[in-house]
Design a protein around this motif. Structure first.
Motif, PDB file in Angstrom:
ATOM      1  N   ALA A 115       0.821  -1.211   0.000  1.00  0.00           N
ATOM      2  CA  ALA A 115       0.000   0.000   0.000  1.00  0.00           C
ATOM      3  C   ALA A 115       0.858   1.265   0.000  1.00  0.00           C
ATOM      4  CB  ALA A 115      -0.921   0.015   1.218  1.00  0.00           C
ATOM      5  N   ILE A 116       2.103   1.149   0.459  1.00  0.00           N
ATOM      6  CA  ILE A 116       3.029   2.295   0.444  1.00  0.00           C
ATOM      7  C   ILE A 116       3.626   2.414  -0.947  1.00  0.00           C
ATOM      8  CG2 ILE A 116       5.136   3.262   1.417  1.00  0.00           C
ATOM      9  CD1 ILE A 116       2.697   3.232   3.312  1.00  0.00           C
ATOM     10  N   ARG A 117       3.326   3.528  -1.592  1.00  0.00           N
ATOM     11  CA  ARG A 117       3.771   3.731  -2.967  1.00  0.00           C
ATOM     12  C   ARG A 117       4.796   4.849  -3.104  1.00  0.00           C
ATOM     13  NH1 ARG A 117      -2.181   4.524  -3.954  1.00  0.00           N
ATOM     14  NH2 ARG A 117      -1.994   4.446  -1.688  1.00  0.00           N
ATOM     15  N   ILE A 118       4.973   5.628  -2.051  1.00  0.00           N
ATOM     16  CA  ILE A 118       6.002   6.675  -2.030  1.00  0.00           C
ATOM     17  C   ILE A 118       6.701   6.613  -0.679  1.00  0.00           C
ATOM     18  CG2 ILE A 118       6.469   9.156  -2.015  1.00  0.00           C
ATOM     19  CD1 ILE A 118       4.047   9.549  -3.827  1.00  0.00           C
ATOM     20  N   VAL A 119       8.029   6.671  -0.697  1.00  0.00           N
ATOM     21  CA  VAL A 119       8.825   6.905   0.506  1.00  0.00           C
ATOM     22  C   VAL A 119       9.528   8.236   0.302  1.00  0.00           C
ATOM     23  CG1 VAL A 119      10.800   6.169   1.886  1.00  0.00           C
ATOM     24  CG2 VAL A 119       9.129   4.474   1.086  1.00  0.00           C
ATOM     25  N   SER A 120       9.206   9.204   1.159  1.00  0.00           N
ATOM     26  CA  SER A 120       9.785  10.538   1.028  1.00  0.00           C
ATOM     27  C   SER A 120      10.737  10.805   2.181  1.00  0.00           C
ATOM     28  CB  SER A 120       8.679  11.597   0.967  1.00  0.00           C
ATOM     29  OG  SER A 120       7.787  11.474   2.064  1.00  0.00           O
ATOM     30  N   LEU A 121      11.628  11.779   1.977  1.00  0.00           N
ATOM     31  CA  LEU A 121      12.668  12.035   2.964  1.00  0.00           C
ATOM     32  C   LEU A 121      12.919  13.518   3.156  1.00  0.00           C
ATOM     33  CD1 LEU A 121      14.059   9.793   0.663  1.00  0.00           C
ATOM     34  CD2 LEU A 121      15.397   9.355   2.701  1.00  0.00           C
ATOM     35  N   THR A 122      13.110  13.932   4.406  1.00  0.00           N
ATOM     36  CA  THR A 122      13.802  15.175   4.734  1.00  0.00           C
ATOM     37  C   THR A 122      14.830  14.811   5.795  1.00  0.00           C
ATOM     38  OG1 THR A 122      11.912  15.702   6.194  1.00  0.00           O
ATOM     39  CG2 THR A 122      12.065  16.911   4.123  1.00  0.00           C
ATOM     40  N   VAL A 123      16.036  14.533   5.346  1.00  0.00           N
ATOM     41  CA  VAL A 123      17.115  14.084   6.243  1.00  0.00           C
ATOM     42  C   VAL A 123      18.247  15.103   6.303  1.00  0.00           C
ATOM     43  CG1 VAL A 123      16.566  11.636   5.978  1.00  0.00           C
ATOM     44  CG2 VAL A 123      18.161  12.696   4.385  1.00  0.00           C
TER      45      VAL A 123
END
Length: 482
Positions: A115-123
């Protein structure tokens, strides 16, 4: 007279009907004032109900944020600081927060869910393991070496992403899209280099699969979002939200420009003002050089002159004049054209945003982490100006101001608390550079080959000598009079 505040805007949708479609790693203030707000707007329109956010993180600070967010049902208070009047809203686009664990097992499991189709980041800009001297992924970083040796118990976000992608591939599930939301030139390419580069250290065949099948869209993000402190908590309390210990304040302006490269699907973000274009690089170069480079330009003179807030720095004629001259003569001339954008008008808008007294952004925040920000926000403009035979004295002075700041005292003699992850190395080097400026610009991880340029070396040495001999005000005045 006490100003009456408007009522807090609450989520205009049934949060119980939301299902996660995004895992976001690095849930700080910027993410909650930016991507989460865009999704909240979509959900209020009855859209993107299956694109809710699962918060996540790989650092100890993320665990503290998780505790705070779960205590308030993952609702974020966002206070927009418009000079005409503050407004507050409760953003409900996040529905959960993954447990933060040393081996990131819970995060990997969450990202493995189809169900997770995007993994986004602010690192943060410094979180991508880039060798500044080469501009490439650094495979020798300690955390990277750890994850290469122990891919099933990774420490980094990139190691966790690879573990989840490996599990999805084994289960026959399509890969998710990996989307950076950090201020980096070509942030999608940089993220791909980190993920693929890490995979190549332990499984070259899998690295080839990731490169061929996983999307890493480039994007430009923009919204000034100060750190949360007592002032921000007092604002939340004034709106009747005293129980929120992690409210977010931000300017009214926001912008998001993205490549439309989401094979697994995406929310209809164009409906709420996101620009999809193949020219992201032009927008991001404009923003990074003019806005982020502008922040660096006003940060260190303000820090050395004991100026606390950004809007106060903009009201100081020497700092404001310094910004104008550096932007006009040494930054904007080397910014490529941007579709449907007038660069002079864009800079005028940036000046207005910096001058907003409601935001009360601090000079110290802008001074933070220069060792990662200077190579990305200042050195590229300097490199282009040198190559074109143009003026470089202002950019050299920006660099000298950073060096002088890292010496650890303001012009008045006040101690500057450590303000860089590499402060313990930078401070003695900055003090030594007082007698030998080449020591500072000889940092290849910061300056690369640019530090060896004779024109820059001479301009830097002259600027640094002036700062030590005469102080910041006289040095800025001399530059403006030249």
């Amino acid at each position: 007279m006490t100003r009456t505040l408007p009522p807090v805007s609450l989520p205009a949708y049934d949060r119980s009907a939301l299902t996660p479609g995004i895992v976001h790693i690095g849930l700080g203030n910027f993410h909650r004032a930016h991507m989460a707000v865009y999704l909240d707007d979509l959900m209020a329109m009855g859209l993107a109900q299956d694109w809710a956010i699962l918060g996540a993180g790989v650092r100890s600070g993320d665990a503290r944020m998780r505790e705070a967010m779960l205590a308030q049902d993952c609702l974020s208070t966002i206070i927009e600081l418009d000079p005409k009047g503050r407004t507050a809203r409760r953003v409900g686009a996040m529905t959960g927060f993954v447990e933060v664990q040393p081996d990131n097992a819970a995060l990997i499991a969450a990202m493995t869910d189809p169900a997770i189709r995007i993994v986004s980041l602010t690192v943060t800009e410094g979180g991508y393991f880039i060798d500044a001297a080469t501009g490439q992924f650094d495979p020798e970083a300690a955390e990277i070496r750890h994850d290469a040796a122990r891919p099933d118990a990774p420490q980094t976000a990139f190691g966790a992403i690879l573990a989840a992608l490996r599990a999805r591939k084994a289960a026959g599930h399509a890969p998710f899209t990996v989307m950076s939301c950090d201020n980096l030139p070509g942030n999608g390419h940089v993220t791909q280099a980190a993920v693929v580069g890490l995979a190549r250290l332990s499984d070259p065949a899998f690295a080839d699969w990731v490169k061929a099948h996983v999307a890493f869209p480039n994007g430009m993000v923009d919204r000034i979002t100060p750190a949360t402190g007592p002032r921000e908590r007092e604002m939340a309390a004034a709106f009747g939200l005293s129980d929120d210990q992690v409210p977010v304040t931000c300017e009214p302006f926001r912008q998001w420009v993205l490549e439309d490269n989401f094979p697994a699907g995406r929310p209809p973000l164009e409906r709420v003002g996101v620009t999809f274009t193949d020219d992201v690089h032009a927008y991001e170069a404009m923003k990074i050089r003019i806005l982020n480079g502008g922040h660096a330009t006003i940060a260190y003179p303000g820090g050395l002159m004991d100026v606390e807030y950004v809007h106060e720095a903009m009201a100081h004629p020497l700092i404001s004049g310094f910004l104008d001259k550096v932007e006009r003569d040494e930054i904007i001339p080397y910014v490529a054209p941007v579709p449907n954008t007038d660069l002079a008008a864009y800079y005028a808008q940036v000046r207005e945003r910096f001058s907003n007294p409601e935001v009360a952004d601090t000079e110290r925040r802008l001074c933070l982490d220069g060792s990662n920000r200077q190579p990305k926000f200042i050195i590229p403009s300097l490199r282009d100006a040198l190559a074109a035979g143009g003026r470089i004295e202002g950019l050299a002075l920006v660099s000298a101001l950073w060096c002088r700041y890292c010496a650890g005292t303001t012009d008045s003699g006040q101690e500057i608390a450590p303000n860089d992850p590499d402060w313990d190395r930078l401070q003695p080097l900055a003090l030594a550079a007082r007698s030998d400026p080449s020591l500072w610009i000889g940092q290849r991880a910061i300056y690369g080959e640019t530090g060896q340029d004779p024109r820059f070396a001479a301009a830097f040495a002259n600027a640094l000598a002036g700062l030590w001999a005469d102080g910041t005000e006289k040095t800025l005045a001399r530059y403006l009079d030249a």
